[in-house]
Design an enzyme around this catalytic site. Structure first.
Site, PDB file in Angstrom:
ATOM      1  N   TYR A 276      78.336 -21.944  52.587  1.00 45.12           N
ATOM      2  CA  TYR A 276      78.035 -21.727  51.176  1.00 45.12           C
ATOM      3  C   TYR A 276      79.291 -21.857  50.323  1.00 45.12           C
ATOM      4  CZ  TYR A 276      73.887 -19.524  53.280  1.00 45.12           C
ATOM      5  OH  TYR A 276      72.767 -19.261  54.025  1.00 45.12           O
TER       6      TYR A 276
ATOM      7  N   LEU B 181      61.105 -15.649  48.303  1.00 45.17           N
ATOM      8  CA  LEU B 181      60.453 -15.899  47.018  1.00 45.17           C
ATOM      9  C   LEU B 181      60.284 -17.394  46.759  1.00 45.17           C
ATOM     10  CD1 LEU B 181      62.298 -13.211  44.891  1.00 45.17           C
ATOM     11  CD2 LEU B 181      59.898 -13.181  45.596  1.00 45.17           C
TER      12      LEU B 181
END
Length: 328
Positions: free
Chosen positions: A57, A205
């Site tokens: 990341y 989500l």
């Protein structure tokens, strides 16, 4: 705000919901370190102690950010990070799981995080050229040396999980799991349950889509990776928005948000399931933590799954190249 209960990933105790830190450095637009660090601090204050990062990341930036955020508070948090993408900015993607690289990657992560041990160390993707026994064996050596406390795998197949677990206990599997990504349910989740391995769903989500906040990719930053993902593409997004509209109706009837309902569904999968919704904003964090207070009856679950049946989701979760690296 509800207190955050504890769940177990194997023998590792963590908050029942974690904080995915990827978006603070990677994939979702321009980074804001000050805002992100404030969100990490707020998460800890709320009782969310499980922080998820990876060397991939932001090409190491995210680990450095998490390290800065937890400086002086190391005993208050459980840090999970990952290795495996050897050319983090290179093309084509190179996955490495050889013993030498496992050690090299771990040492680099420890330096970036500025900690003396990693609580949960995952193989980010399985290296198809290296036997999982070699990778797991190298990871186990890190446990013996005290550099790592618990081991994990990410996006691994049921067979790979079994083989790795035979070398050293695997505490957790991190894989995508949400109302619109349910492919681990057929064989991977049952193997984890059999072996006592917890599951850490990422993107619970649906990369924010299930919150109902997005109606078009035009609302996303120019460099947001979701612009390139099939489920956000024209022809698919319209069908997926219809699913979110039905979830929003159900959520409204319960007095919660669509995102909270979607998260509650994931939390309802089992006491060994710890989702890690990602955000860099405190208001979203508080909404996510609020999902822990949402109680679902059997009828609620049936209604949610009827509103969002897996077969109705339009488009694969990744492009064809990225799909080649999952469930290895």
């Amino acid at each position: 705000m509800i207190g955050v209960p504890i769940r177990r990933l194997g023998q590792l105790a963590v908050s029942a919901q974690g904080l995915g830190c990827m978006g603070m450095s990677h994939a979702y637009g321009e980074a804001d370190d000050a805002q992100s660090i404030a969100t990490v601090h707020h998460a800890i204050g709320l009782g969310v102690n499980f922080l998820d990062t990876a060397d991939f990341y932001g090409a190491g930036h995210n680990e450095q950010l998490v390290g800065r955020a937890v400086a002086g508070r190391r005993d208050d948090v459980v840090i999970a990070t990952k290795f495996g993408f050897a050319n983090r900015l290179g093309e084509p993607t190179l996955i490495r799981g050889d013993a030498a690289y496992v050690r090299q990657a771990c040492e680099a992560s420890l330096r970036r995080l500025d900690v003396d041990h990693i609580d949960l160390y995952y193989q980010h993707r399985v290296d198809p050229t290296v036997p999982i026994e070699e990778t797991a064996g190298a990871m186990a050596e890190l446990v013996t040396e005290g550099k790592v406390r618990h081991l994990g795998l990410s996006e691994a197949s049921a067979a790979t999980i079994r083989r790795a677990h035979a070398v050293h206990p695997i505490a957790a599997l991190q894989s995508e799991w949400s109302l619109w990504t349910r492919d681990i349910e057929s064989d991977i989740a049952p193997v984890c349950a059999e072996l006592g391995i917890g599951i850490v769903p990422f993107s619970p989500l649906g990369r924010g889509f299930l919150t109902g906040r997005y109606n078009s990719v035009d609302e996303l930053a120019a460099d947001d990776m979701r612009r390139r993902q099939p489920r956000f593409a024209d022809g698919n997004i319209e069908q997926n928005l219809a699913i979110v509209a039905k979830l929003t109706e159900l959520a409204s009837a319960k007095g919660v948000s669509a995102g909270q309902l979607a998260l509650a569904w994931v939390l309802h999968r089992g006491e060994d399931v710890v989702p890690i919704p990602g955000t860099r904003r405190t208001r979203n964090l508080e909404e996510n933590v609020g999902a822990l207070a949402v109680e679902l009856s059997t009828e609620d679950v049936e209604a949610i799954e009827a509103a969002a049946p897996a077969e109705r989701v339009a488009g694969p979760r990744y492009d064809e190249t990225s799909l080649g690296f999952v469930n290895g």
